[in-house]
Design a protein around this motif. Sequence first.
Motif, PDB file in Angstrom:
ATOM      1  N   PRO A 377      -1.748  -9.611  17.465  1.00 48.39           N
ATOM      2  CA  PRO A 377      -3.021  -9.571  16.735  1.00 48.39           C
ATOM      3  C   PRO A 377      -2.880  -8.932  15.363  1.00 48.39           C
ATOM      4  O   PRO A 377      -3.555  -9.328  14.416  1.00 48.39           O
ATOM      5  CB  PRO A 377      -3.929  -8.735  17.653  1.00 48.39           C
ATOM      6  CG  PRO A 377      -3.304  -8.823  19.010  1.00 48.39           C
ATOM      7  CD  PRO A 377      -1.838  -8.931  18.778  1.00 48.39           C
ATOM      8  N   CYS A 378      -2.004  -7.924  15.257  1.00 46.10           N
ATOM      9  CA  CYS A 378      -1.798  -7.239  13.982  1.00 46.10           C
ATOM     10  C   CYS A 378      -0.313  -7.253  13.644  1.00 46.10           C
ATOM     11  O   CYS A 378       0.485  -6.613  14.338  1.00 46.10           O
ATOM     12  CB  CYS A 378      -2.300  -5.802  14.047  1.00 46.10           C
ATOM     13  SG  CYS A 378      -1.963  -4.869  12.524  1.00 46.10           S
ATOM     14  N   LEU A 411       0.673   2.581   6.817  1.00 43.06           N
ATOM     15  CA  LEU A 411      -0.515   3.171   7.441  1.00 43.06           C
ATOM     16  C   LEU A 411      -0.422   3.111   8.963  1.00 43.06           C
ATOM     17  O   LEU A 411      -0.739   4.084   9.662  1.00 43.06           O
ATOM     18  CB  LEU A 411      -1.774   2.443   6.977  1.00 43.06           C
ATOM     19  CG  LEU A 411      -2.193   2.630   5.514  1.00 43.06           C
ATOM     20  CD1 LEU A 411      -3.421   1.777   5.220  1.00 43.06           C
ATOM     21  CD2 LEU A 411      -2.476   4.092   5.224  1.00 43.06           C
ATOM     22  N   ALA A 412      -0.001   1.959   9.487  1.00 45.36           N
ATOM     23  CA  ALA A 412       0.128   1.822  10.937  1.00 45.36           C
ATOM     24  C   ALA A 412       1.157   2.810  11.481  1.00 45.36           C
ATOM     25  O   ALA A 412       0.954   3.421  12.543  1.00 45.36           O
ATOM     26  CB  ALA A 412       0.517   0.393  11.294  1.00 45.36           C
ATOM     27  N   ALA A 413       2.255   2.997  10.739  1.00 44.01           N
ATOM     28  CA  ALA A 413       3.265   3.967  11.167  1.00 44.01           C
ATOM     29  C   ALA A 413       2.720   5.390  11.078  1.00 44.01           C
ATOM     30  O   ALA A 413       2.979   6.227  11.948  1.00 44.01           O
ATOM     31  CB  ALA A 413       4.518   3.815  10.320  1.00 44.01           C
ATOM     32  N   GLY A 414       1.951   5.653  10.013  1.00 41.30           N
ATOM     33  CA  GLY A 414       1.388   6.989   9.853  1.00 41.30           C
ATOM     34  C   GLY A 414       0.400   7.349  10.942  1.00 41.30           C
ATOM     35  O   GLY A 414       0.301   8.516  11.355  1.00 41.30           O
ATOM     36  N   ALA A 517       1.505 -14.603   8.590  1.00 36.06           N
ATOM     37  CA  ALA A 517       0.712 -13.651   9.383  1.00 36.06           C
ATOM     38  C   ALA A 517       0.152 -12.535   8.504  1.00 36.06           C
ATOM     39  O   ALA A 517      -1.026 -12.146   8.631  1.00 36.06           O
ATOM     40  CB  ALA A 517       1.564 -13.078  10.505  1.00 36.06           C
ATOM     41  N   GLU A 518       0.973 -12.008   7.587  1.00 32.14           N
ATOM     42  CA  GLU A 518       0.511 -10.891   6.771  1.00 32.14           C
ATOM     43  C   GLU A 518      -0.486 -11.338   5.710  1.00 32.14           C
ATOM     44  O   GLU A 518      -1.458 -10.628   5.420  1.00 32.14           O
ATOM     45  CB  GLU A 518       1.703 -10.179   6.131  1.00 32.14           C
ATOM     46  CG  GLU A 518       2.558  -9.434   7.168  1.00 32.14           C
ATOM     47  CD  GLU A 518       3.565  -8.491   6.539  1.00 32.14           C
ATOM     48  OE1 GLU A 518       3.586  -8.366   5.291  1.00 32.14           O
ATOM     49  OE2 GLU A 518       4.342  -7.870   7.294  1.00 32.14           O
ATOM     50  N   GLN A 519      -0.274 -12.520   5.129  1.00 32.02           N
ATOM     51  CA  GLN A 519      -1.220 -12.994   4.122  1.00 32.02           C
ATOM     52  C   GLN A 519      -2.577 -13.320   4.738  1.00 32.02           C
ATOM     53  O   GLN A 519      -3.620 -13.066   4.131  1.00 32.02           O
ATOM     54  CB  GLN A 519      -0.660 -14.219   3.390  1.00 32.02           C
ATOM     55  CG  GLN A 519       0.534 -13.915   2.500  1.00 32.02           C
ATOM     56  CD  GLN A 519       0.209 -12.878   1.436  1.00 32.02           C
ATOM     57  OE1 GLN A 519      -0.848 -12.933   0.793  1.00 32.02           O
ATOM     58  NE2 GLN A 519       1.100 -11.921   1.240  1.00 32.02           N
ATOM     59  N   VAL A 520      -2.565 -13.873   5.945  1.00 31.10           N
ATOM     60  CA  VAL A 520      -3.835 -14.107   6.645  1.00 31.10           C
ATOM     61  C   VAL A 520      -4.513 -12.769   6.943  1.00 31.10           C
ATOM     62  O   VAL A 520      -5.739 -12.635   6.811  1.00 31.10           O
ATOM     63  CB  VAL A 520      -3.608 -14.916   7.933  1.00 31.10           C
ATOM     64  CG1 VAL A 520      -4.876 -14.951   8.787  1.00 31.10           C
ATOM     65  CG2 VAL A 520      -3.166 -16.336   7.603  1.00 31.10           C
ATOM     66  N   ALA A 521      -3.721 -11.775   7.328  1.00 25.14           N
ATOM     67  CA  ALA A 521      -4.291 -10.448   7.597  1.00 25.14           C
ATOM     68  C   ALA A 521      -4.922  -9.873   6.328  1.00 25.14           C
ATOM     69  O   ALA A 521      -6.032  -9.327   6.370  1.00 25.14           O
ATOM     70  CB  ALA A 521      -3.209  -9.514   8.133  1.00 25.14           C
ATOM     71  N   PHE A 522      -4.220  -9.977   5.192  1.00 26.73           N
ATOM     72  CA  PHE A 522      -4.779  -9.480   3.931  1.00 26.73           C
ATOM     73  C   PHE A 522      -6.094 -10.183   3.597  1.00 26.73           C
ATOM     74  O   PHE A 522      -7.025  -9.574   3.074  1.00 26.73           O
ATOM     75  CB  PHE A 522      -3.793  -9.698   2.780  1.00 26.73           C
ATOM     76  CG  PHE A 522      -2.679  -8.704   2.717  1.00 26.73           C
ATOM     77  CD1 PHE A 522      -2.943  -7.344   2.692  1.00 26.73           C
ATOM     78  CD2 PHE A 522      -1.365  -9.122   2.673  1.00 26.73           C
ATOM     79  CE1 PHE A 522      -1.913  -6.416   2.638  1.00 26.73           C
ATOM     80  CE2 PHE A 522      -0.327  -8.210   2.603  1.00 26.73           C
ATOM     81  CZ  PHE A 522      -0.602  -6.850   2.594  1.00 26.73           C
ATOM     82  N   ALA A 523      -6.164 -11.479   3.884  1.00 26.16           N
ATOM     83  CA  ALA A 523      -7.345 -12.265   3.520  1.00 26.16           C
ATOM     84  C   ALA A 523      -8.532 -11.989   4.425  1.00 26.16           C
ATOM     85  O   ALA A 523      -9.679 -12.210   4.025  1.00 26.16           O
ATOM     86  CB  ALA A 523      -6.997 -13.748   3.546  1.00 26.16           C
ATOM     87  N   THR A 524      -8.295 -11.540   5.641  1.00 33.93           N
ATOM     88  CA  THR A 524      -9.375 -11.430   6.621  1.00 33.93           C
ATOM     89  C   THR A 524      -9.654 -10.007   7.084  1.00 33.93           C
ATOM     90  O   THR A 524     -10.641  -9.780   7.792  1.00 33.93           O
ATOM     91  CB  THR A 524      -9.038 -12.276   7.860  1.00 33.93           C
ATOM     92  OG1 THR A 524      -7.791 -11.829   8.431  1.00 33.93           O
ATOM     93  CG2 THR A 524      -8.895 -13.753   7.492  1.00 33.93           C
ATOM     94  N   MET A 525      -8.809  -9.044   6.718  1.00 36.51           N
ATOM     95  CA  MET A 525      -8.932  -7.696   7.262  1.00 36.51           C
ATOM     96  C   MET A 525     -10.117  -6.938   6.662  1.00 36.51           C
ATOM     97  O   MET A 525     -10.566  -7.221   5.550  1.00 36.51           O
ATOM     98  CB  MET A 525      -7.637  -6.905   7.006  1.00 36.51           C
ATOM     99  CG  MET A 525      -7.357  -6.627   5.531  1.00 36.51           C
ATOM    100  SD  MET A 525      -5.715  -5.924   5.224  1.00 36.51           S
ATOM    101  CE  MET A 525      -5.856  -4.345   6.017  1.00 36.51           C
ATOM    102  N   ALA A 526     -10.596  -5.985   7.439  1.00 44.17           N
ATOM    103  CA  ALA A 526     -11.595  -5.053   6.930  1.00 44.17           C
ATOM    104  C   ALA A 526     -10.889  -4.000   6.084  1.00 44.17           C
ATOM    105  O   ALA A 526      -9.660  -3.933   6.034  1.00 44.17           O
ATOM    106  CB  ALA A 526     -12.329  -4.392   8.094  1.00 44.17           C
ATOM    107  N   ASP A 527     -11.667  -3.162   5.414  1.00 46.10           N
ATOM    108  CA  ASP A 527     -11.061  -2.084   4.637  1.00 46.10           C
ATOM    109  C   ASP A 527     -10.252  -1.180   5.561  1.00 46.10           C
ATOM    110  O   ASP A 527     -10.614  -0.943   6.722  1.00 46.10           O
ATOM    111  CB  ASP A 527     -12.132  -1.252   3.947  1.00 46.10           C
ATOM    112  CG  ASP A 527     -12.801  -2.019   2.808  1.00 46.10           C
ATOM    113  OD1 ASP A 527     -12.385  -3.165   2.555  1.00 46.10           O
ATOM    114  OD2 ASP A 527     -13.730  -1.464   2.206  1.00 46.10           O
TER     115      ASP A 527
END
Length: 594
Positions: A377-378, A411-414, A517-527
């Motif tokens: 999912p992420c 951020l995910a690692a942090g 996957a990452e570009q779709v995430a950038f386009a659809t993710m919340a802040d």
Amino acid sequence: MDARFPTGMQLALAGAPASPRLAEALAVDALTLAPQGGHIAVLRAESLCAAVYDNGDSLIHATTAWRAAGLAPDPESLRTVPAGQPVATGDDTLPPLLMWADAATARGWALPAAERAALDLPGAAMLVLAVIPLAAEAALEAASRALGLTGLQGRVLAAVLKTGSIRRAASACGIAYDTARGAISEAMARVGVPRLPALLNRLTLLVLGIWPDGDDAEQASLLADMLGLTQRQAGLALALALGQTRAEAAAAIGVSEAVAKKEIDQIFIITGVGSAPALVRRLAEARALAMLSGVAGGVVWADEGLAPLRFMARPDGSRIALSDHGRAGAPPVLVVHSSMTSRHVATPLLRALQRAGYRVLAIDRPGFGMSDMVPAPCPFAAAVDDLVLVLEALKIDRIAMVTRGAAQFALAAGRRLPERLGRVVLVNPDPPSRMSGEVGGVVSVIKTLFWKNPTMVAGFARLLASQYTPGKAEAIIRRTVEASPPDRAFMADPKNIAEYYRASRASTTGRYQGYVAEQVAFATMADDAPLQGTSGWTVLLGGVDVIHDPGSVAAYWRIVLPDAAHETVAGAGRFLAMTHTDAVLAGLGPATNF
């Protein structure tokens, strides 16, 4: 849609809003699809055995690999076989496939510069090719190290590839049969594969270079054409080479095991081999010759050794690719690649970090470079899973980090591993696409289009990968940075363009699932939610940015990372990490204090 869009672009952007701006930004009127729209292989020239003969069948040019392999075919006999059709000829137990063409035809094949020049020699009349995985000893040793094999294991596997038999391999190595079997069993356990053919397949393809991704049906069709197999036989052959048992291969193509056995017997007769290990090599040779002759996709030649490479296995057997550039005892720093590149670390940044005393590590995130894709999912969380596996395998308790983009991975690692992260430097971190601001550069235009229609991402990636040759990559890079004086100056050096291409060329082989996957995430993710406790983090932004508005990006990251240091570097652009390494090192601090 703008008339300047070629057919390939029209297909790639089907259903998307018409955008003349994208055509103008990419200068797509100058771009064409690769032959057959296929992907491109990145092959090592060391494995190419090539010879050029004159009208009298005298040898006038031969590669080092050709001479080392001791090849001496009879040109007249070869010409009894149709040009472009592979044929096994020779007295060896497992002779290589050879393929010939007249000089005029061969000039259209994907050849290194030296061989193209040889075809223009006076009297040049005929080219003969073979691709032998064992021809490049240094490449074989590097591939063995990447898979974590011992010297004995690598030698035994090389002998199996050469002879097609474990027993003959043991004899060639001067060891007992049981010793050879033991070495192979240990190697399979290290690599995480259940059967010898699967291990040999990974080793062989890695020795030759970086291979295009493709579904089994496409590969089976290619092998059927090249080797004279039926489609069913080609499917069985491919399944065996990938490590399936006869029963599994039969089930995969929907036939009984008895039928499969008869077909496999025919496969061995047609391909001139007597075992599944030998079949692995034969299929690799056929596939390489198909790429060289333009039957499938195309070839880019690696102009230097590939980046240091090591594979680690995930619990499901899929692979993580990483590079380790430092001595084991030095403080480690992870250099995180952008969404357009892979683990190759640019020389200016690499040398600066090494001089500062760091051990530099780089990992291909899932679906990038040579790391297998992980459906998740992420994508950034999946990449952190890989980081945990790498840290455990290398026995690293704590690691610093420098990212070029890819801030969401940091951020995910942090959030997940705060106690294992040292100082972190985010260089030009990307916000969600809608927060980028509008700057009008080529990548900015693409990001805006992706945000408005995320379904465009996969088609765009497929199109770009199909034509991402060095020359076209240079044109795109120069067009991308033309509005940024510092980036334009950096990319004026051909060595820097070549390095960028090396870092991104794996996408030409079809390995762009991570990018999608990452570009779709950038386009659809919340802040991104704010992350506290990041006083050891530094955000560096270039004062000139061809992707995002620096002011909008700075405001966004001050909210997300309220405890971090934030700096906008005047006179820096997207390649800040390479042009202003002093700023990166200042953010990291001394290697003893990360």
